[in-house]
Design a protein around this motif. Structure first.
Motif, PDB file in Angstrom:
ATOM      1  N   THR A 237       0.608  -0.976   0.048  1.00  0.00           N
ATOM      2  CA  THR A 237       0.022  -0.041   0.081  1.00  0.00           C
ATOM      3  C   THR A 237       1.029   1.193  -0.006  1.00  0.00           C
ATOM      4  OG1 THR A 237      -0.101  -0.133   2.306  1.00  0.00           O
ATOM      5  CG2 THR A 237      -2.034  -1.128   1.153  1.00  0.00           C
ATOM      6  N   LEU A 238       0.433   2.418  -0.280  1.00  0.00           N
ATOM      7  CA  LEU A 238       1.175   3.619  -0.378  1.00  0.00           C
ATOM      8  C   LEU A 238       1.906   3.977   0.725  1.00  0.00           C
ATOM      9  CD1 LEU A 238       1.819   6.038  -2.353  1.00  0.00           C
ATOM     10  CD2 LEU A 238      -0.320   7.116  -1.413  1.00  0.00           C
ATOM     11  N   PRO A 239       1.642   3.974   2.021  1.00  0.00           N
ATOM     12  CA  PRO A 239       2.587   4.154   2.972  1.00  0.00           C
ATOM     13  C   PRO A 239       3.756   3.210   2.952  1.00  0.00           C
ATOM     14  CG  PRO A 239       0.530   4.175   4.074  1.00  0.00           C
ATOM     15  CD  PRO A 239       0.313   3.553   2.506  1.00  0.00           C
ATOM     16  N   LEU A 240       3.699   2.136   2.597  1.00  0.00           N
ATOM     17  CA  LEU A 240       4.996   1.275   2.509  1.00  0.00           C
ATOM     18  C   LEU A 240       5.524   1.523   1.352  1.00  0.00           C
ATOM     19  CD1 LEU A 240       3.263  -2.393   3.577  1.00  0.00           C
ATOM     20  CD2 LEU A 240       4.416  -0.664   4.742  1.00  0.00           C
ATOM     21  N   ILE A 241       4.980   2.116   0.095  1.00  0.00           N
ATOM     22  CA  ILE A 241       5.646   2.306  -1.174  1.00  0.00           C
ATOM     23  C   ILE A 241       6.436   3.498  -1.267  1.00  0.00           C
ATOM     24  CG2 ILE A 241       5.326   3.026  -3.654  1.00  0.00           C
ATOM     25  CD1 ILE A 241       2.678   1.115  -3.613  1.00  0.00           C
ATOM     26  N   TYR A 242       5.980   4.409  -0.292  1.00  0.00           N
ATOM     27  CA  TYR A 242       6.569   6.067  -0.011  1.00  0.00           C
ATOM     28  C   TYR A 242       7.810   5.558   0.851  1.00  0.00           C
ATOM     29  CZ  TYR A 242       7.364  10.507   0.937  1.00  0.00           C
ATOM     30  OH  TYR A 242       7.853  11.768   1.443  1.00  0.00           O
ATOM     31  N   THR A 243       7.692   4.864   2.026  1.00  0.00           N
ATOM     32  CA  THR A 243       8.837   4.468   2.954  1.00  0.00           C
ATOM     33  C   THR A 243      10.015   3.782   1.997  1.00  0.00           C
ATOM     34  OG1 THR A 243       7.358   4.374   4.647  1.00  0.00           O
ATOM     35  CG2 THR A 243       9.420   3.282   4.854  1.00  0.00           C
ATOM     36  N   MET A 244       9.576   2.846   1.083  1.00  0.00           N
ATOM     37  CA  MET A 244      10.699   2.041   0.218  1.00  0.00           C
ATOM     38  C   MET A 244      11.402   3.196  -0.626  1.00  0.00           C
ATOM     39  SD  MET A 244       9.289  -1.728  -0.709  1.00  0.00           S
ATOM     40  CE  MET A 244       7.634  -1.252  -1.332  1.00  0.00           C
ATOM     41  N   ARG A 245      10.528   4.084  -0.977  1.00  0.00           N
ATOM     42  CA  ARG A 245      11.111   5.301  -1.962  1.00  0.00           C
ATOM     43  C   ARG A 245      11.917   6.420  -1.496  1.00  0.00           C
ATOM     44  NH1 ARG A 245       6.519   7.313  -4.963  1.00  0.00           N
ATOM     45  NH2 ARG A 245       6.440   9.036  -3.535  1.00  0.00           N
ATOM     46  N   GLU A 246      11.240   6.867  -0.190  1.00  0.00           N
ATOM     47  CA  GLU A 246      11.910   7.849   0.437  1.00  0.00           C
ATOM     48  C   GLU A 246      12.299   7.808   1.784  1.00  0.00           C
ATOM     49  OE1 GLU A 246      11.726  10.611  -1.282  1.00  0.00           O
ATOM     50  OE2 GLU A 246      10.358  10.093  -2.868  1.00  0.00           O
ATOM     51  N   THR A 248      15.145   6.024   4.488  1.00  0.00           N
ATOM     52  CA  THR A 248      16.549   5.356   4.820  1.00  0.00           C
ATOM     53  C   THR A 248      16.758   4.132   4.062  1.00  0.00           C
ATOM     54  OG1 THR A 248      16.474   4.608   6.872  1.00  0.00           O
ATOM     55  CG2 THR A 248      16.796   7.029   6.854  1.00  0.00           C
ATOM     56  N   THR A 249      17.828   3.812   3.951  1.00  0.00           N
ATOM     57  CA  THR A 249      18.094   2.422   3.283  1.00  0.00           C
ATOM     58  C   THR A 249      17.529   1.214   4.143  1.00  0.00           C
ATOM     59  OG1 THR A 249      20.210   3.304   2.349  1.00  0.00           O
ATOM     60  CG2 THR A 249      20.202   0.845   2.590  1.00  0.00           C
ATOM     61  N   GLU A 250      17.653   1.529   5.478  1.00  0.00           N
ATOM     62  CA  GLU A 250      17.273   0.613   6.671  1.00  0.00           C
ATOM     63  C   GLU A 250      15.976   0.471   6.548  1.00  0.00           C
ATOM     64  OE1 GLU A 250      17.721  -0.184  11.610  1.00  0.00           O
ATOM     65  OE2 GLU A 250      18.648   1.519  10.413  1.00  0.00           O
ATOM     66  N   GLN A 251      15.132   1.709   6.527  1.00  0.00           N
ATOM     67  CA  GLN A 251      13.862   1.835   6.478  1.00  0.00           C
ATOM     68  C   GLN A 251      13.236   0.909   5.412  1.00  0.00           C
ATOM     69  OE1 GLN A 251      13.129   5.975   6.862  1.00  0.00           O
ATOM     70  NE2 GLN A 251      12.931   5.901   9.110  1.00  0.00           N
ATOM     71  N   ALA A 252      13.754   1.334   4.276  1.00  0.00           N
ATOM     72  CA  ALA A 252      13.299   0.538   2.841  1.00  0.00           C
ATOM     73  C   ALA A 252      13.502  -0.916   2.883  1.00  0.00           C
ATOM     74  CB  ALA A 252      14.136   1.440   1.378  1.00  0.00           C
ATOM     75  N   GLY A 253      14.655  -1.277   3.395  1.00  0.00           N
ATOM     76  CA  GLY A 253      14.983  -2.716   3.433  1.00  0.00           C
ATOM     77  C   GLY A 253      13.997  -3.298   4.298  1.00  0.00           C
ATOM     78  N   LEU A 254      13.729  -2.893   5.409  1.00  0.00           N
ATOM     79  CA  LEU A 254      12.743  -3.556   6.187  1.00  0.00           C
ATOM     80  C   LEU A 254      11.351  -3.695   5.728  1.00  0.00           C
ATOM     81  CD1 LEU A 254      12.166  -4.064   9.610  1.00  0.00           C
ATOM     82  CD2 LEU A 254      11.441  -1.719   9.877  1.00  0.00           C
ATOM     83  N   VAL A 255      11.031  -2.610   5.216  1.00  0.00           N
ATOM     84  CA  VAL A 255       9.615  -2.703   4.497  1.00  0.00           C
ATOM     85  C   VAL A 255       9.647  -3.736   3.417  1.00  0.00           C
ATOM     86  CG1 VAL A 255       7.857  -1.481   2.972  1.00  0.00           C
ATOM     87  CG2 VAL A 255       8.774  -0.497   5.166  1.00  0.00           C
ATOM     88  N   ARG A 256      10.792  -3.698   2.669  1.00  0.00           N
ATOM     89  CA  ARG A 256      10.747  -4.503   1.487  1.00  0.00           C
ATOM     90  C   ARG A 256      10.775  -5.919   1.847  1.00  0.00           C
ATOM     91  NH1 ARG A 256      15.095  -2.484  -0.229  1.00  0.00           N
ATOM     92  NH2 ARG A 256      13.909  -1.102  -1.715  1.00  0.00           N
ATOM     93  N   THR A 257      11.600  -6.332   3.000  1.00  0.00           N
ATOM     94  CA  THR A 257      11.529  -7.729   3.564  1.00  0.00           C
ATOM     95  C   THR A 257      10.129  -8.275   3.932  1.00  0.00           C
ATOM     96  OG1 THR A 257      13.829  -7.512   4.006  1.00  0.00           O
ATOM     97  CG2 THR A 257      12.566  -9.271   5.310  1.00  0.00           C
TER      98      THR A 257
END
Length: 322
Positions: A237-246, A248-257
């Motif tokens: 969903t958008l909150p996750l997509i935005y976090t992966m895009r904008e 930190t590397t750590e935040q994006a990796g956490l959400v992606r996993t």
């Protein structure tokens, strides 16, 4: 205007719609009535039939057919809920067990089919070809939206553009069909019809954006569903997509996993990530923008209490907490 005021301006019509729904649920098969009544009685907002009534009455339409159309839309919506809960394996909706949790998947799917079929019988009873065209198109687009969403489960590469396509199909389309079909039934001018169609689309998008926002802000008791359901199912969903895009590397990796594996083991960490990355603020801002676009589209309609209710409904949709 308080939320209950949206309904009070069409209170008699709303009561009549409820009566139509009850009568149309009648079946020679007791389990059909039992499951149908269970989900219809769950106490939802019934926003879509409300939109039908307010849209038609804004244009001065007073015929009883408007009530039948509102009930038809609610049957379509309820059918999608039954099917969605099976697909998503949901166990709770509106604060209680889903129909599939109570009776199993097969009865839920089949009763959903019954409600779809009944809705098309009601459309035939209306005898308005433009309405049939709008609603038959909407049911196809909704199905496509659900399939597109299913195809993106656990796909962490899903873009914001694809997400918007999903929510336009699975949520906004029925909002748009509610307002557009009411306009068609009321004999609206092309300009009025286009305005109400745009209104429903923007309101539906705003509504779904807030829903996806609340998945990371609310609690199960308030929302009436399992918090983190979308994350558990691997839905980007958008909150996750935005976090992966904008983020930190750590935040994006956490959400992606989390999206790729599903589950809510890291829900609290992800809540913190989507908040600190600005994803919740971004999603809320986008919802407000769509609500503002919805309100602006109503300028061509008559200025009356029904149009005022539509405007206030937009404001409520983005301010709500459940």
């Amino acid at each position: 205007m308080q939320p209950q005021a949206f309904y009070s301006v069409v209170a008699d019509d709303f009561a009549a719609v409820d009566g139509i729904i009850r009568r149309q649920l009648v079946s020679r098969v007791p389990l059909v009535e039992k499951i149908g009544d269970y989900i219809i009685s769950a106490g939802g907002k019934r926003l879509r039939p409300l939109l039908v009534l307010l849209s038609g009455k804004t244009l001065g339409y007073q015929d009883d057919d408007l009530r039948l159309l509102a009930a038809t839309i609610e049957f379509l919506h309820t059918a999608t809920l039954l099917h969605d809960d099976v697909v998503d394996m949901s166990g709770m909706r509106r604060g209680r067990a889903t129909a599939n949790a109570q009776w199993g998947n097969a009865p839920s799917v089949l009763v959903g089919d019954f409600l779809y079929s009944r809705s098309f019988e009601m459309m035939v009873e209306l005898g308005c070809m433009p309405v049939m065209k709008i609603l038959s198109h909407a049911t196809r687009v909704i199905a496509e939206g659900e399939v597109l969403q299913l195809s993106k489960v656990r796909d962490a590469s899903t873009s914001e553009e694809t997400y918007m396509e999903v929510i336009r199909g699975k949520t906004a389309m029925l909002f748009e069909a509610s307002t557009h079909s009411a306009a068609a039934l009321a004999g609206a001018t092309p300009e009025q019809s286009e305005a109400l169609s745009r209104f429903g689309d923007h309101l539906g998008i705003a509504f779904q954006l807030v829903d996806d926002l609340l998945d990371y802000q609310g609690d199960a008791a308030t929302l009436g569903k399992n918090v983190g359901d979308d994350l558990a199912e691997g839905k980007p969903t958008l909150p996750l997509i935005y976090t992966m895009r904008e983020g930190t590397t750590e935040q994006a990796g956490l959400v992606r996993t989390a999206i790729q594996k599903g589950g809510i083991e890291d829900l609290e960490s992800i809540r913190l990530a989507v908040e600190s990355s600005g994803a919740l603020a971004y999603t809320a801002r986008l919802a407000r923008e769509h609500a503002d676009l919805a309100i602006a589209s109503l300028d061509v309609l008559p200025d009356n209490e029904y149009r005022t209710a539509l405007i206030e409904l937009c404001r409520f949709a983005v301010a709500r907490t459940h």
